[in-house]
Design a protein around this motif. Structure first.
Motif, PDB file in Angstrom:
ATOM      1  N   GLU A 243      68.009   9.003  96.243  1.00 25.95           N
ATOM      2  CA  GLU A 243      68.184   8.129  97.400  1.00 25.95           C
ATOM      3  C   GLU A 243      67.301   8.586  98.561  1.00 25.95           C
ATOM      4  O   GLU A 243      66.619   7.770  99.192  1.00 25.95           O
ATOM      5  N   VAL A 244      67.307   9.882  98.834  1.00 28.79           N
ATOM      6  CA  VAL A 244      66.457  10.410  99.909  1.00 28.79           C
ATOM      7  C   VAL A 244      64.995  10.374  99.472  1.00 28.79           C
ATOM      8  O   VAL A 244      64.101  10.018 100.249  1.00 28.79           O
ATOM      9  N   GLY A 245      64.760  10.723  98.220  1.00 29.61           N
ATOM     10  CA  GLY A 245      63.385  10.725  97.721  1.00 29.61           C
ATOM     11  C   GLY A 245      62.744   9.355  97.781  1.00 29.61           C
ATOM     12  O   GLY A 245      61.551   9.235  98.091  1.00 29.61           O
ATOM     13  N   ASP A 246      63.518   8.300  97.492  1.00 28.80           N
ATOM     14  CA  ASP A 246      62.954   6.954  97.558  1.00 28.80           C
ATOM     15  C   ASP A 246      62.536   6.598  98.980  1.00 28.80           C
ATOM     16  O   ASP A 246      61.508   5.940  99.196  1.00 28.80           O
ATOM     17  N   TYR A 247      63.330   7.018  99.975  1.00 31.97           N
ATOM     18  CA  TYR A 247      62.926   6.760 101.362  1.00 31.97           C
ATOM     19  C   TYR A 247      61.645   7.532 101.691  1.00 31.97           C
ATOM     20  O   TYR A 247      60.733   6.985 102.338  1.00 31.97           O
ATOM     21  N   VAL A 248      61.579   8.756 101.244  1.00 31.62           N
ATOM     22  CA  VAL A 248      60.365   9.564 101.473  1.00 31.62           C
ATOM     23  C   VAL A 248      59.160   8.871 100.851  1.00 31.62           C
ATOM     24  O   VAL A 248      58.089   8.759 101.466  1.00 31.62           O
ATOM     25  N   HIS A 249      59.324   8.367  99.631  1.00 31.49           N
ATOM     26  CA  HIS A 249      58.221   7.684  98.960  1.00 31.49           C
ATOM     27  C   HIS A 249      57.809   6.427  99.720  1.00 31.49           C
ATOM     28  O   HIS A 249      56.616   6.077  99.751  1.00 31.49           O
ATOM     29  N   SER A 250      58.780   5.759 100.344  1.00 28.70           N
ATOM     30  CA  SER A 250      58.449   4.541 101.104  1.00 28.70           C
ATOM     31  C   SER A 250      57.578   4.849 102.316  1.00 28.70           C
ATOM     32  O   SER A 250      56.915   3.966 102.847  1.00 28.70           O
ATOM     33  N   GLN A 251      57.577   6.129 102.743  1.00 23.91           N
ATOM     34  CA  GLN A 251      56.752   6.551 103.871  1.00 23.91           C
ATOM     35  C   GLN A 251      55.423   7.164 103.419  1.00 23.91           C
ATOM     36  O   GLN A 251      54.689   7.735 104.222  1.00 23.91           O
ATOM     37  N   GLY A 252      55.131   7.041 102.139  1.00 23.08           N
ATOM     38  CA  GLY A 252      53.877   7.579 101.606  1.00 23.08           C
ATOM     39  C   GLY A 252      53.885   9.079 101.429  1.00 23.08           C
ATOM     40  O   GLY A 252      52.816   9.698 101.322  1.00 23.08           O
ATOM     41  N   ALA A 253      55.072   9.699 101.403  1.00 26.31           N
ATOM     42  CA  ALA A 253      55.187  11.149 101.263  1.00 26.31           C
ATOM     43  C   ALA A 253      55.782  11.508  99.901  1.00 26.31           C
ATOM     44  O   ALA A 253      56.212  10.634  99.134  1.00 26.31           O
ATOM     45  N   LYS A 254      55.824  12.823  99.622  1.00 22.99           N
ATOM     46  CA  LYS A 254      56.336  13.317  98.352  1.00 22.99           C
ATOM     47  C   LYS A 254      57.585  14.156  98.586  1.00 22.99           C
ATOM     48  O   LYS A 254      57.827  14.642  99.690  1.00 22.99           O
ATOM     49  N   SER A 255      58.358  14.338  97.514  1.00 18.17           N
ATOM     50  CA  SER A 255      59.570  15.148  97.609  1.00 18.17           C
ATOM     51  C   SER A 255      59.353  16.497  96.940  1.00 18.17           C
ATOM     52  O   SER A 255      58.759  16.592  95.866  1.00 18.17           O
ATOM     53  N   ILE A 256      59.837  17.553  97.615  1.00 20.48           N
ATOM     54  CA  ILE A 256      59.834  18.915  97.086  1.00 20.48           C
ATOM     55  C   ILE A 256      61.290  19.319  96.921  1.00 20.48           C
ATOM     56  O   ILE A 256      62.079  19.182  97.864  1.00 20.48           O
ATOM     57  N   VAL A 257      61.657  19.843  95.762  1.00 23.60           N
ATOM     58  CA  VAL A 257      63.039  20.257  95.546  1.00 23.60           C
ATOM     59  C   VAL A 257      63.061  21.692  95.029  1.00 23.60           C
ATOM     60  O   VAL A 257      62.309  22.061  94.128  1.00 23.60           O
ATOM     61  N   TRP A 258      63.973  22.466  95.620  1.00 16.38           N
ATOM     62  CA  TRP A 258      64.126  23.901  95.364  1.00 16.38           C
ATOM     63  C   TRP A 258      64.971  24.145  94.112  1.00 16.38           C
ATOM     64  O   TRP A 258      66.019  23.541  93.927  1.00 16.38           O
ATOM     65  N   PHE A 259      64.520  25.076  93.269  1.00 13.63           N
ATOM     66  CA  PHE A 259      65.268  25.549  92.109  1.00 13.63           C
ATOM     67  C   PHE A 259      65.170  27.076  92.062  1.00 13.63           C
ATOM     68  O   PHE A 259      64.200  27.659  92.550  1.00 13.63           O
ATOM     69  N   GLU A 260      66.139  27.703  91.439  1.00 12.30           N
ATOM     70  CA  GLU A 260      66.054  29.132  91.161  1.00 12.30           C
ATOM     71  C   GLU A 260      66.714  29.413  89.813  1.00 12.30           C
ATOM     72  O   GLU A 260      67.803  29.975  89.732  1.00 12.30           O
ATOM     73  N   PRO A 261      66.054  29.053  88.723  1.00 10.08           N
ATOM     74  CA  PRO A 261      66.707  29.120  87.409  1.00 10.08           C
ATOM     75  C   PRO A 261      66.926  30.529  86.887  1.00 10.08           C
ATOM     76  O   PRO A 261      67.822  30.746  86.060  1.00 10.08           O
ATOM     77  N   GLU A 262      66.138  31.507  87.330  1.00  7.81           N
ATOM     78  CA  GLU A 262      66.228  32.840  86.731  1.00  7.81           C
ATOM     79  C   GLU A 262      67.424  33.649  87.233  1.00  7.81           C
ATOM     80  O   GLU A 262      67.794  34.646  86.608  1.00  7.81           O
ATOM     81  N   ARG A 263      68.000  33.286  88.364  1.00  8.09           N
ATOM     82  CA  ARG A 263      69.161  34.000  88.890  1.00  8.09           C
ATOM     83  C   ARG A 263      70.411  33.186  88.579  1.00  8.09           C
ATOM     84  O   ARG A 263      70.512  32.029  88.974  1.00  8.09           O
TER      85      ARG A 263
END
Length: 833
Positions: A509-529
């Motif tokens: 939902e937030v990412g789609d709004y970001v895309h509507s502004q010509g921007a990209k989404s960055i999402v944080w992960f930490e799989p090793e911990r």
């Protein structure tokens, strides 16, 4: 306020000249490429190239400088006899003579030089011609009379003069080749001391492998001579040639495969070792694997300097640069801590002499150690690899070593750094969908939320407010805490699903709004911990070092890695995530070593590193338009192989003051063309000086707990527009103008230069306690005969200056405020008439 000055300001003028130097062309030269090519051919193709014939003296080895026809301005002296012609040298010495034609004889008076008040000294003199020793003395001692040396050269046009230390040590081994004469076949006599010293006398090339290890308690350098060797070479593309050399032990069937890549457009070579047991039983112990173990030297008769950096420590002095002289007998050991490769130490090194040098980079996403040792000549031994290796390999089993990169350069050390930066841009930076990753400004709101536990409603409000205020952003950064983590907050990692209580429609939902502004989404992960009580700890404790209690995910386990890859791939697709951000807030080394048995030390670490890269490679294969952000409590896992797949959007978790940010940029820009300064909060960004101190290729901004109250939107918009005006310069050559310093009473300044565009930017900072109002800043890399238009982003004023004036006299700058800052753009106009 800054004023461009045509004359120095008379009060409080500081002339910055410590790092000034003439402009140098920065494309790799034919000489640099030839040296790299010769080294690669010797080490990986087994071909020792013949040196171009030249008349003169080529100093291949000597302790201290070789002197012609005198010693420190005094006649050469052996015993009580003085000589006006010859060579003064110091064991261990090796000097190659190129002659103008075939030679018949060589003669000299030789012995220990007795100038000064030295005591002792024992040497042996020998002459090599036609590949064999044609004459040799017994041991010569101090005080003895000169010994006459005579040799038949048999028509050789080249000979080598050798002085050894007689097998004890080099103490007081000063030696003279006095009255040394070569008689040519045509009868012409040549005084050796009258020949010129030639450039290029670095370590003599050999086909010896540039690595070492122990096998069954024996050094590979000895036992490897009996192993079967095969060599192949093939072009990979227009800029790269692959060399593969394989050594196989006929008794145990252990193979050691060295895969080397030679770059034809840069003086750069890289290689990695692979050990495989092709036998039917376990191998003997393989240990002390050093993928780089070789000598480097220079024609300069001077000590080398080792330049290196501190790693990230979440402090203002993270990445601090160091320059240690390497006199004879010196040794420097450097290693990271905890298993994260750029934590506390930094595996990027520049070993330089007055007019040339070599960059050596050890790339390992684990625990490494490096050692630099100066012997009794000008040569320096570089040795490094995974810190602990002591293991047997089972039948069919294979492991890899760290990667090593070597780059040769001529000129000063900054030239070497900029050739490295160019190579990084051309061959290493990520290229999603084949296009070079671009500078970007990212909006991150995570620090607003307690425990980083954000929610969709507030995220959308923040984003819309910035859009309404005309603040343009290229990416929205969803920080940690978006998954179920109640009761613990964001460190409760291990359940990788969106918390639908806070994001009822998912992150999309937030990412789609970001895309509507010509921007990209960055999402944080930490799989090793993996935290206790999460899905991974509860459902697959066998995949965790630490089991149900939580710990380190076993990325070296193929089944675990397959699940993780599929699961994260699904999240990236379903949630419309454009940029995958992976953090790593745990020291893995203790887990790795606890998992190893006595005869398998280092194996768990190797498997984790292999699995880490395999996981990323598969994600990138499935998402070719994506790139990865590398994070590890800031910048603690930025080895070169990581940076081939990712960019560091958070170079350090320390971002508390502008002066420290300036120092991070100053130091890290020598190595990384792309770096990020994330987490800049409006509460801290109290003006232009702060924001300008954080301008690099990636710039992240956003609110903390204070929210958006009191934000100076006009100032933010102005400074963000400034960043956009200069961000195309960040991939250019980088020149520090002032010395590195964290003190509050100095100026800091640096320059990014884009020679192909004829443009660049100078960033200038006057610290809060500096008494100086003005400075002259010498620039580099400019055409001395061209005219440049220099523009001040504050006053909008511009002036024209000749390139020669900017590099020799310096760019005059005035800053009346404390602290104060300036951004100056320059653009090449027309050649100066």
């Amino acid at each position: 306020m800054l004023t461009l000055m045509r004359r120095p300001y008379c009060l409080g003028l500081i002339a910055i000249a410590l790092l000034a130097a003439p402009a140098l062309a920065l494309e790799p030269t034919a000489e640099e490429l030839a040296r790299s090519r010769a080294w690669a051919q010797a080490k990986f193709a087994g071909a020792i190239p013949a040196r171009p014939s030249a008349v003169g003296l080529l100093v291949q080895r000597n302790y201290g400088p070789v002197q012609l026809n005198s010693r420190d301005g005094k006649p050469l002296k052996i015993g009580d006899v003085q000589f006006s012609h010859g060579l003064f040298c110091h064991a261990n010495s090796r000097i190659r003579l190129g002659l103008p034609g075939p030679a018949e004889t060589f003669s000299a008076q030789v012995g220990i030089d007795t100038n000064g008040t030295w005591y002792g000294g024992t040497v042996v003199f020998s002459v090599i011609a036609g590949g064999k020793v044609v004459c040799k003395t017994d041991m010569c001692s101090r005080g003895e009379a000169p010994r006459h040396l005579q040799a038949d050269l048999g028509g050789a046009s080249e000979l080598t003069l050798v002085v050894s230390d007689a097998g004890d040590n080099i103490n007081s081994d000063q030696a003279d080749w006095a009255d040394a004469i070569v008689t040519l076949a045509d009868g012409k006599e040549i005084w050796i001391g009258d020949l010129p010293l030639l450039p290029g006398g670095d370590v003599e090339l050999t086909a010896d492998p540039p690595f070492s290890f122990q096998y069954a308690g024996q050094a590979f350098s000895e036992i490897g001579r009996t192993w079967k060797v095969s060599r192949t070479s093939r072009p990979l593309d227009a800029a790269r040639t692959e060399h593969v050399v394989t050594w196989t032990d006929p008794a145990t069937r252990l193979s050691v495969r060295c895969i080397a890549i030679e770059y034809t457009d840069f003086p750069t070579i890289e290689w990695t070792l692979h050990f495989k047991n092709n036998g039917t039983t376990d191998t003997p112990i393989i240990e002390s694997i050093q993928p780089v173990d070789t000598l480097f030297g220079s024609q300069a008769q001077a000590d080398g300097t080792l330049r290196y950096h501190t790693g990230d420590m979440c402090t203002a002095d993270s990445y601090a640069p160091h320059a240690d002289p390497m006199p004879a007998g010196s040794e420097k050991k450097i290693a990271n801590v905890g298993g994260r490769p750029t934590q506390n130490a930094f595996p990027y090194f520049n070993l330089g002499w007055p007019d040339d040098g070599v960059i050596v980079v050890l790339s390992w996403a684990g625990q490494w150690a490096a050692q630099f040792t100066r012997n009794d000549t000008m040569e320096i031994r570089v040795c490094g690899g995974q810190e602990l290796t002591h293991f047997t390999l089972h039948p069919g089993e294979e492991v890899r070593s760290p990667m090593v990169v070597v780059q040769f350069y001529k000129g000063d050390w900054l030239r070497g750094q900029n050739i490295w930066r160019q190579w990084m841009v051309e061959h290493n930076l990520p290229r999603p969908n084949g296009k070079l990753v671009q500078p970007m400004a990212s909006l991150c709101t995570g620090n607003y939320y307690p425990g980083l536990m954000s929610n969709a409603t507030q995220e959308l409000l923040f984003l819309r407010t910035h859009v309404e205020q005309g603040i343009r952003f290229d990416a929205w950064w969803q920080d940690a805490g978006w998954y179920p983590c109640d009761g613990v907050t964001w460190p409760k990692t291990g359940t990788w699903e969106v918390d639908t209580g806070r994001f009822p429609n998912g992150l999309r939902e937030v990412g789609d709004y970001v895309h509507s502004q010509g921007a990209k989404s960055i999402v944080w992960f930490e799989p090793e911990r993996v935290h206790a009580g999460t899905w991974l700890a509860e459902h697959h404790p066998e995949w965790v070092h630490g089991g149900k209690d939580g710990g380190l995910l076993k990325l070296g386990d193929p089944a675990c890695r397959q699940w993780l890859t599929d699961h994260i791939d699904r999240l990236l697709t379903e949630q419309g995530i454009d940029i995958y951000r992976q953090d790593f807030n745990i020291d893995p080394l203790a887990y790795w070593r606890a998992a190893d048995t006595e005869d398998r030390q280092g194996i768990t670490e190797i498997r984790h590193v292999e699995g880490y890269f395999a996981y990323w490679d598969e994600l990138l294969r499935r998402h070719p338009g994506m790139f990865i952000d590398s994070c590890a409590s800031g910048g603690r896992r930025n080895d070169l192989e990581t940076l081939r797949r990712a960019v560091p959007l958070l170079r350090s978790d320390w971002y508390n003051a502008p002066d420290g940010q300036q120092c991070h940029t100053y130091a890290l820009s020598l190595w990384f063309p792309y770096q990020g300064t994330a987490g800049y909060l409006y509460r801290f960004m109290n003006g232009q000086y702060w924001i300008r101190s954080a301008m690099v290729a990636e710039f992240t901004f956003g609110p903390d707990a204070a929210g958006l109250d009191g934000v100076d939107w006009s100032m933010l918009k102005t400074t963000m527009n400034e960043w956009r005006q200069i961000n195309d310069c960040f991939y250019g050559d980088f020149y520090p103008i002032t010395p590195y310093s964290l003190t509050a009473d100095v100026w800091m300044a640096w320059q990014y230069d884009q020679p192909a565009m004829g443009k660049g930017v100078v960033q200038v900072f006057r610290r809060g306690e500096s008494i100086y109002e003005s400075a002259r800043l010498p620039l580099r890399g400019l055409d001395p005969e061209a005219t440049y238009v220099v523009s001040d982003l504050d006053t909008k004023a511009s002036t024209q200056m000749r390139g020669r004036d900017l590099t020799e006299e310096g760019l005059p700058v005035m800053l009346r405020s404390r602290p104060g800052s300036a951004i100056l753009l320059y653009q090449r106009s027309q050649p100066h008439e």
